[in-house]
Enzyme design. Structure first.
Site, PDB file in Angstrom:
ATOM      1  N   LYS A   1       0.811  -1.217   0.000  1.00 50.82           N
ATOM      2  CA  LYS A   1       0.000   0.000   0.000  1.00 50.82           C
ATOM      3  C   LYS A   1       0.846   1.269   0.000  1.00 50.82           C
ATOM      4  O   LYS A   1       2.041   1.257   0.284  1.00 50.82           O
ATOM      5  CB  LYS A   1      -0.998  -0.032   1.160  1.00 50.82           C
ATOM      6  CG  LYS A   1      -2.127  -1.026   0.853  1.00 50.82           C
ATOM      7  CD  LYS A   1      -3.267  -0.993   1.840  1.00 50.82           C
ATOM      8  CE  LYS A   1      -4.392  -1.920   1.339  1.00 50.82           C
ATOM      9  NZ  LYS A   1      -5.468  -2.069   2.335  1.00 50.82           N
TER      10      LYS A   1
ATOM     11  N   ARG B   1      -3.796 -10.226   4.555  1.00 48.89           N
ATOM     12  CA  ARG B   1      -4.190 -10.247   3.143  1.00 48.89           C
ATOM     13  C   ARG B   1      -3.009  -9.711   2.329  1.00 48.89           C
ATOM     14  O   ARG B   1      -2.646  -8.537   2.458  1.00 48.89           O
ATOM     15  CB  ARG B   1      -5.448  -9.394   2.945  1.00 48.89           C
ATOM     16  CG  ARG B   1      -6.019  -9.422   1.528  1.00 48.89           C
ATOM     17  CD  ARG B   1      -7.302  -8.585   1.456  1.00 48.89           C
ATOM     18  NE  ARG B   1      -7.901  -8.634   0.137  1.00 48.89           N
ATOM     19  CZ  ARG B   1      -7.568  -7.832  -0.881  1.00 48.89           C
ATOM     20  NH1 ARG B   1      -6.627  -6.904  -0.720  1.00 48.89           N
ATOM     21  NH2 ARG B   1      -8.170  -7.949  -2.057  1.00 48.89           N
TER      22      ARG B   1
END
Length: 288
Positions: free
Chosen positions: A233, A268
């Site tokens: 991210k 995840r």
């Protein structure tokens, strides 16, 4: 860290998920043209199955299939388009006996997609809106009686990065998640089937994402397993000055270690092979 005995294990495809004993890896399989990190790579069934096999061979515990990008400013896709993207992949995986024991999560905010994917062989529903975008989602899951992952989000992918003002970051996210847990139970969903996700990167600044990771243990009081999704991210890219998401693997590894130290249950991730090793060592350090 002691195993969290108060939370009931999930039993999916003859596999138990005992919360607190070890960390489970959820592999990201985006069958979208526009996801932030891997958009366009797995849009054909063959490409998606090849990627799923690689993740299976490297120790993935759950495959998370998504047909709607949730990156900032991602465009909505129609119900028909989302179904056309995800159902053939779920069906192909379930037709392959080598995936018999690997649970499939469907990453969707649409109740109709959730219903169709479960019918096709998926096992878990992962809703980034906390089941707020579709008022039929909770009642649908209550009928299906499958695990539901509720994530914190403000606004939509188009607006979320303008909605990062919090009086008290941890308290407000916990209140949202508690409200969604309460609503899910009221709809007829067993608490034992609910997992929570604080929504790293969704309506949070880079600094807020770091704060969430540092204080994540606070979410244990909600009494549900915790999923953390930091993989590749932008806040990691900001720390590393690395604009290419695919080159944020080891930055992701550091955040995974922090998540485990703070009591996370499911990670995840895109890079299953690398994170499998990270998780095994981190579990040896922080869990019994």
């Amino acid at each position: 860290m002691q195993a969290t005995s108060s939370m009931q294990a999930w039993h999916l495809r003859d596999r138990p998920f005992h919360w607190g004993e070890r960390t489970y890896l959820m592999g990201v399989l985006n069958v979208t043209p526009d996801s932030f990190s891997d958009g366009g790579k797995f849009t054909t069934v063959n490409a998606a199955i090849t990627q799923a096999r690689q993740m299976r061979d490297h120790g993935v515990d759950i495959l998370d299939i998504g047909g709607q990008s949730t990156r900032p400013n991602a465009a909505d896709v129609s119900l028909a388009e989302e179904l056309d993207r995800v159902l053939p992949v779920v069906q192909a995986l379930r037709a392959d006996r080598q995936f018999d024991r690997i649970p499939i999560s469907i990453d969707t905010t649409k109740a109709a997609v959730a219903r169709a994917a479960i019918a096709a062989g998926a096992d878990i529903i992962n809703d980034i809106s906390g089941a707020t975008f579709d008022d039929q989602m909770l009642s649908t899951v209550a009928v299906l009686q499958v695990p539901l992952i509720l994530m914190h989000l403000r606004g939509t992918p188009q607006t979320m990065q303008q909605l990062t003002d919090y009086e008290n970051l941890l308290v407000e996210i916990m209140e949202f998640l508690q409200g969604r847990i309460t609503a899910a139970i009221a709809a007829g969903i067993s608490r034992d089937l609910i997992c929570i996700d604080p929504g790293i990167g969704f309506a949070k600044t880079a600094e807020q994402n770091i704060e969430l990771l540092q204080r994540m243990q606070g979410f244990k009081t909600l009494g549900c397993p915790i999923l953390i999704g930091t993989s590749r991210k932008s806040f990691i890219g900001k720390i590393l000055d690395q604009p290419d998401p695919a080159k944020r693997v080891w930055g992701t590894a550091a955040t995974c270690c922090m998540a485990i130290a703070q009591g996370g249950d499911i990670l995840r991730v895109h890079d299953v092979a690398e994170m499998y090793d990270v998780v095994r060592v981190a579990d040896a350090l922080w869990r019994n």
